[in-house]
Design a protein around this motif. Structure first.
Motif, mmCIF file in Angstrom:
data_model
loop_
_atom_site.group_PDB
_atom_site.id
_atom_site.type_symbol
_atom_site.label_atom_id
_atom_site.label_comp_id
_atom_site.label_asym_id
_atom_site.label_seq_id
_atom_site.Cartn_x
_atom_site.Cartn_y
_atom_site.Cartn_z
ATOM 1 N N LEU A 251 -1.012 13.621 -16.739
ATOM 2 C CA LEU A 251 -1.264 13.556 -15.295
ATOM 3 C C LEU A 251 -0.625 12.304 -14.710
ATOM 4 N N ASN A 252 -0.712 11.180 -15.435
ATOM 5 C CA ASN A 252 -0.075 9.942 -14.975
ATOM 6 C C ASN A 252 1.419 10.132 -14.743
ATOM 7 N N ILE A 253 2.064 10.745 -15.714
ATOM 8 C CA ILE A 253 3.513 10.949 -15.629
ATOM 9 C C ILE A 253 3.847 11.856 -14.453
ATOM 10 N N THR A 254 3.038 12.894 -14.258
ATOM 11 C CA THR A 254 3.249 13.808 -13.126
ATOM 12 C C THR A 254 3.076 13.077 -11.801
ATOM 13 N N LEU A 255 2.022 12.262 -11.695
ATOM 14 C CA LEU A 255 1.777 11.508 -10.465
ATOM 15 C C LEU A 255 2.903 10.511 -10.198
ATOM 16 N N THR A 256 3.394 9.861 -11.257
ATOM 17 C CA THR A 256 4.503 8.925 -11.092
ATOM 18 C C THR A 256 5.735 9.637 -10.556
ATOM 19 N N ALA A 257 6.014 10.821 -11.104
ATOM 20 C CA ALA A 257 7.176 11.592 -10.680
ATOM 21 C C ALA A 257 7.070 11.991 -9.210
ATOM 22 N N ILE A 258 5.923 12.569 -8.833
ATOM 23 C CA ILE A 258 5.746 13.059 -7.465
ATOM 24 C C ILE A 258 5.672 11.894 -6.481
ATOM 25 N N ASN A 259 4.949 10.841 -6.876
ATOM 26 C CA ASN A 259 4.811 9.668 -6.008
ATOM 27 C C ASN A 259 6.149 9.022 -5.694
ATOM 28 N N SER A 260 7.025 8.978 -6.690
ATOM 29 C CA SER A 260 8.323 8.340 -6.496
ATOM 30 C C SER A 260 9.147 9.073 -5.443
ATOM 31 N N VAL A 261 9.035 10.397 -5.427
ATOM 32 C CA VAL A 261 9.772 11.193 -4.443
ATOM 33 C C VAL A 261 9.134 11.065 -3.060
ATOM 34 N N ILE A 262 7.805 11.209 -3.007
ATOM 35 C CA ILE A 262 7.108 11.156 -1.722
ATOM 36 C C ILE A 262 7.256 9.786 -1.072
ATOM 37 N N ASN B 259 1.092 4.069 -16.796
ATOM 38 C CA ASN B 259 1.076 4.955 -17.960
ATOM 39 C C ASN B 259 0.554 4.223 -19.193
ATOM 40 N N LEU B 260 0.924 2.955 -19.337
ATOM 41 C CA LEU B 260 0.463 2.157 -20.478
ATOM 42 C C LEU B 260 -1.049 1.960 -20.418
ATOM 43 N N PHE B 261 -1.563 1.604 -19.250
ATOM 44 C CA PHE B 261 -3.010 1.403 -19.109
ATOM 45 C C PHE B 261 -3.764 2.710 -19.331
ATOM 46 N N ALA C 295 -7.055 6.442 -11.400
ATOM 47 C CA ALA C 295 -7.408 5.049 -11.086
ATOM 48 C C ALA C 295 -6.259 4.098 -11.397
ATOM 49 N N PHE C 296 -5.663 4.250 -12.568
ATOM 50 C CA PHE C 296 -4.577 3.339 -12.949
ATOM 51 C C PHE C 296 -3.298 3.629 -12.166
ATOM 52 N N GLU C 297 -3.053 4.891 -11.864
ATOM 53 C CA GLU C 297 -1.868 5.229 -11.070
ATOM 54 C C GLU C 297 -1.972 4.642 -9.665
ATOM 55 N N ALA D 254 0.820 -1.206 0.000
ATOM 56 C CA ALA D 254 0.000 0.000 0.000
ATOM 57 C C ALA D 254 0.859 1.263 0.000
ATOM 58 N N ALA D 255 2.022 1.189 0.646
ATOM 59 C CA ALA D 255 2.904 2.356 0.747
ATOM 60 C C ALA D 255 3.738 2.564 -0.514
ATOM 61 N N SER D 256 3.775 1.558 -1.399
ATOM 62 C CA SER D 256 4.591 1.660 -2.611
ATOM 63 C C SER D 256 3.924 2.599 -3.617
ATOM 64 N N PRO D 257 4.722 3.340 -4.374
ATOM 65 C CA PRO D 257 4.144 4.266 -5.359
ATOM 66 C C PRO D 257 3.549 3.529 -6.540
ATOM 67 N N GLY D 258 2.915 4.274 -7.427
ATOM 68 C CA GLY D 258 2.361 3.674 -8.632
ATOM 69 C C GLY D 258 3.459 3.158 -9.540
ATOM 70 N N GLY D 259 3.158 2.112 -10.288
ATOM 71 C CA GLY D 259 4.134 1.549 -11.215
ATOM 72 C C GLY D 259 4.084 2.252 -12.560
ATOM 73 N N SER D 260 5.194 2.198 -13.294
ATOM 74 C CA SER D 260 5.257 2.870 -14.590
ATOM 75 C C SER D 260 4.285 2.256 -15.598
ATOM 76 N N THR D 261 3.866 0.999 -15.370
ATOM 77 C CA THR D 261 2.906 0.350 -16.269
ATOM 78 C C THR D 261 1.560 1.071 -16.248
#
Length: 295
Positions: free
Chosen positions: A97-108, A85-87, A233-235, A76-83
């Motif tokens: 927005l997916n790419i932005t969320l992936t970027a911010i999530n990875s840092v947080i 973006n594909l979905f 949802a996918f992120e 649950a604590a892990s960030p969204g996966g890069s996949t």
């Protein structure tokens, strides 16, 4: 699993995957949050607060064994996966927005993941079952996430042609590595696998369903448009289970803690595909907020 594979090859392979994630990011992806602050904040609230709370409730209601409970909280604590973006691309989500969320999530996640995991260890584990995530290991988690992503971003900035050549091979490597780590974790725990699947199968399936539905409907209820809600949802539904399993196996030295992420990896792509098809069938893409339709 062999100790040499766990201590050397797993972190190295994950680092390569995280470099691949960094290749897809630029500083503009972080700055883009100012363009869609509401969508980003709602998605982060769903991921960091609602889903962590739901994972905790599932652990308690389903009475998961301590190691599996910690594993579900780690997932649950892990960030969204890069996949994700594909979905999002396949099912017409807002890819930017997916790419932005992936970027911010990875840092947080480098900051929040150790806090959530330490909380779950203190809550679920008994003194006789010591698994710790002390300062040195927290720094290790931070390094696993941040440093390779930063390297990937630097490569993209300074060597765009190399980035184009590396993108596809690294994506293929990520898929192969995910399959191998799942097979390895299951094989290592083959004597307990039936029991683990019975204990954590329902929990991970429910968690996946909650992740996808909350990721879509909470943004819609907050007047966020369909494309951005799909991206959310996918992120939120597609977690970086590879990261969770690698941390469990290397930093925490526990195959059992890795099992929820391994089982989740099997569910999440199937459920995400079904969810995307259901959205296309019953929630056509438009820009009208859900509350506007209700009113």
């Amino acid at each position: 699993m062999d100790s040499g594979i766990i201590t050397i090859l797993l972190p190295l392979a994950l680092a390569i995957i995280m470099v691949g994630l960094g290749l897809e990011l630029t500083l503009k992806d972080f700055a883009r949050v100012t363009q869609h602050p509401k969508a980003v904040l709602v998605a982060l609230f769903c991921q960091l607060v609602l889903l962590v709370g739901i994972a905790f409730i599932l652990c308690k209601v389903l009475a998961l064994p301590p190691l599996l409970a910690v594993g579900l909280m780690l997932l649950a604590a892990s960030p969204g996966g890069s996949t994700a973006n594909l979905f999002s691309y396949l099912f017409k989500g807002d890819l930017a927005l997916n790419i932005t969320l992936t970027a911010i999530n990875s840092v947080i996640a480098a900051l929040t993941l150790p806090l959530i995991v330490n909380f779950s260890i203190m809550h679920f584990m008994q003194d006789s079952q010591q698994i710790t995530l002390q300062l040195g290991k927290i720094l290790q988690v931070f390094g696993i996430i941040i440093i390779p992503v930063a390297i990937g971003m630097l490569i993209r900035h300074h060597a765009p042609r190399l980035t184009e050549k590396l993108n596809r091979p690294l994506r293929i490597f990520a898929v192969i590595f995910l399959i191998l780590i799942i097979v390895g974790a299951i094989y290592s725990e083959r004597t307990n696998i039936a029991e683990y699947l019975t204990q954590v199968g329902v929990a991970t399936a429910l968690f996946c369903i909650f992740s996808l539905t909350i990721g879509y409907f909470v943004p819609r209820l907050m007047n966020i448009d369909t494309a951005q809600a799909r991206a959310s949802a996918f992120e939120i539904g597609i977690h970086n289970s590879t990261l969770a399993m690698t941390i469990a196996l290397t930093v925490m030295s526990s195959t059992a803690v890795a099992m929820p992420a391994a089982v989740y990896s099997i569910f999440m792509y199937i459920f995400a595909a079904i969810f995307g098809l259901l959205l296309n069938r019953f929630a056509p893409l438009d820009r009208t907020p859900l509350l506007s339709k209700v009113s």
